[in-house]
Design a protein around this motif. Structure first.
Motif, mmCIF file in Angstrom:
data_model
loop_
_atom_site.group_PDB
_atom_site.id
_atom_site.type_symbol
_atom_site.label_atom_id
_atom_site.label_comp_id
_atom_site.label_asym_id
_atom_site.label_seq_id
_atom_site.Cartn_x
_atom_site.Cartn_y
_atom_site.Cartn_z
ATOM 1 N N UNK A 78 45.370 35.938 48.393
ATOM 2 C CA UNK A 78 45.058 34.515 48.232
ATOM 3 C C UNK A 78 44.673 34.209 46.789
ATOM 4 N N UNK A 79 43.925 35.108 46.178
ATOM 5 C CA UNK A 79 43.528 34.910 44.785
ATOM 6 C C UNK A 79 44.763 34.936 43.880
ATOM 7 N N UNK A 80 45.667 35.849 44.147
ATOM 8 C CA UNK A 80 46.918 35.891 43.372
ATOM 9 C C UNK A 80 47.633 34.554 43.478
ATOM 10 N N UNK A 81 47.749 34.042 44.705
ATOM 11 C CA UNK A 81 48.494 32.796 44.937
ATOM 12 C C UNK A 81 47.770 31.552 44.400
ATOM 13 N N UNK A 89 39.649 33.322 33.877
ATOM 14 C CA UNK A 89 40.131 34.176 32.776
ATOM 15 C C UNK A 89 40.041 35.652 33.142
ATOM 16 N N UNK A 90 38.931 36.051 33.763
ATOM 17 C CA UNK A 90 38.778 37.451 34.182
ATOM 18 C C UNK A 90 39.832 37.824 35.217
ATOM 19 N N UNK A 143 46.459 43.105 33.412
ATOM 20 C CA UNK A 143 46.237 44.531 33.184
ATOM 21 C C UNK A 143 46.834 45.367 34.312
ATOM 22 N N UNK A 144 46.702 44.892 35.538
ATOM 23 C CA UNK A 144 47.296 45.602 36.674
ATOM 24 C C UNK A 144 48.816 45.627 36.551
ATOM 25 N N UNK A 169 45.881 46.966 42.773
ATOM 26 C CA UNK A 169 45.523 47.512 41.459
ATOM 27 C C UNK A 169 44.548 46.595 40.727
ATOM 28 N N UNK A 170 44.708 45.290 40.880
ATOM 29 C CA UNK A 170 43.834 44.320 40.207
ATOM 30 C C UNK A 170 42.487 44.153 40.907
#
Length: 191
Positions: free
Chosen positions: A47-50, A11-12, A19-20, A41-42
């Motif tokens: 890898x975390x994005x994907x 969730x975070x 938000x980014x 920006x985040x």
């Protein structure tokens, strides 16, 4: 690691990405936002994005879905009433008063493609399809409804009249056609 703790991390992360994205949307057109600038920006890596999105398009789809849901929450009760004047007023007032980021996404001319995608979804929603089916020519009625959106987009670039006059003019135009709108008295905006 327990599932509840993991859910909080997810969730975070999702909130950080959102938000980014919203922060970048205030600075750039949506087509200029890249995964690289978004992850920087985040404060996450690619890898975390994907882990959460397959592509920027998938993230845009999620943002588009949120905009669609927000708009439908406002419009659905009014649309179901069947009163066209109230529908026009509710639609224009929603766009005028929506939150800052929704306003940027839906009303900034740099994001026209995003606006078109959300409006297309709204006009094809079950709520609107029900209205179209009540008419003898559903596809023509849908085309007519899309004119209301185009009028608002045009007004955004000019803002020659205030929102109440826009609502009145659009309502007269849509309900009575060009001849009725032609006879309306509007303020002189040539100076």
């Amino acid at each position: 690691m327990d599932e509840k703790h993991m859910d909080m991390r997810v969730k975070r992360t999702l909130k950080s990405v959102q938000q980014a994205f919203y922060s970048l949307a205030q600075e750039k057109s949506l087509d200029e936002i890249t995964i690289t600038c978004l992850t920087q920006r985040a404060g996450i890596n690619r890898k975390t994005f994907y882990l959460h999105y397959k592509s920027m398009d998938e993230l845009m789809q999620a943002v588009s879905e949120e905009s669609y849901q927000n708009m439908m929450n406002e419009l659905e009760p009014v649309v179901e009433s069947g009163n066209l004047d109230s529908c026009i007023r509710a639609f224009y007032q929603y766009l005028k008063n929506c939150s800052g980021i929704q306003r940027i996404l839906l009303c900034d001319s740099r994001n026209q493609a995003f606006y078109n995608k959300v409006i297309e979804r709204v006009l094809h929603s079950d709520t609107f399809q029900t209205i179209y089916r009540r008419t003898p020519f559903p596809s023509l009625t849908q085309a007519y409804m899309s004119c209301i959106s185009t009028i608002y987009q045009t007004w955004l670039t000019e803002k020659a009249i205030n929102i109440e006059e826009l609502i009145q003019y659009t309502t007269t135009l849509i309900n009575g056609g060009f001849r009725a709108a032609e006879s309306m008295e509007l303020p002189d905006i040539t100076h």
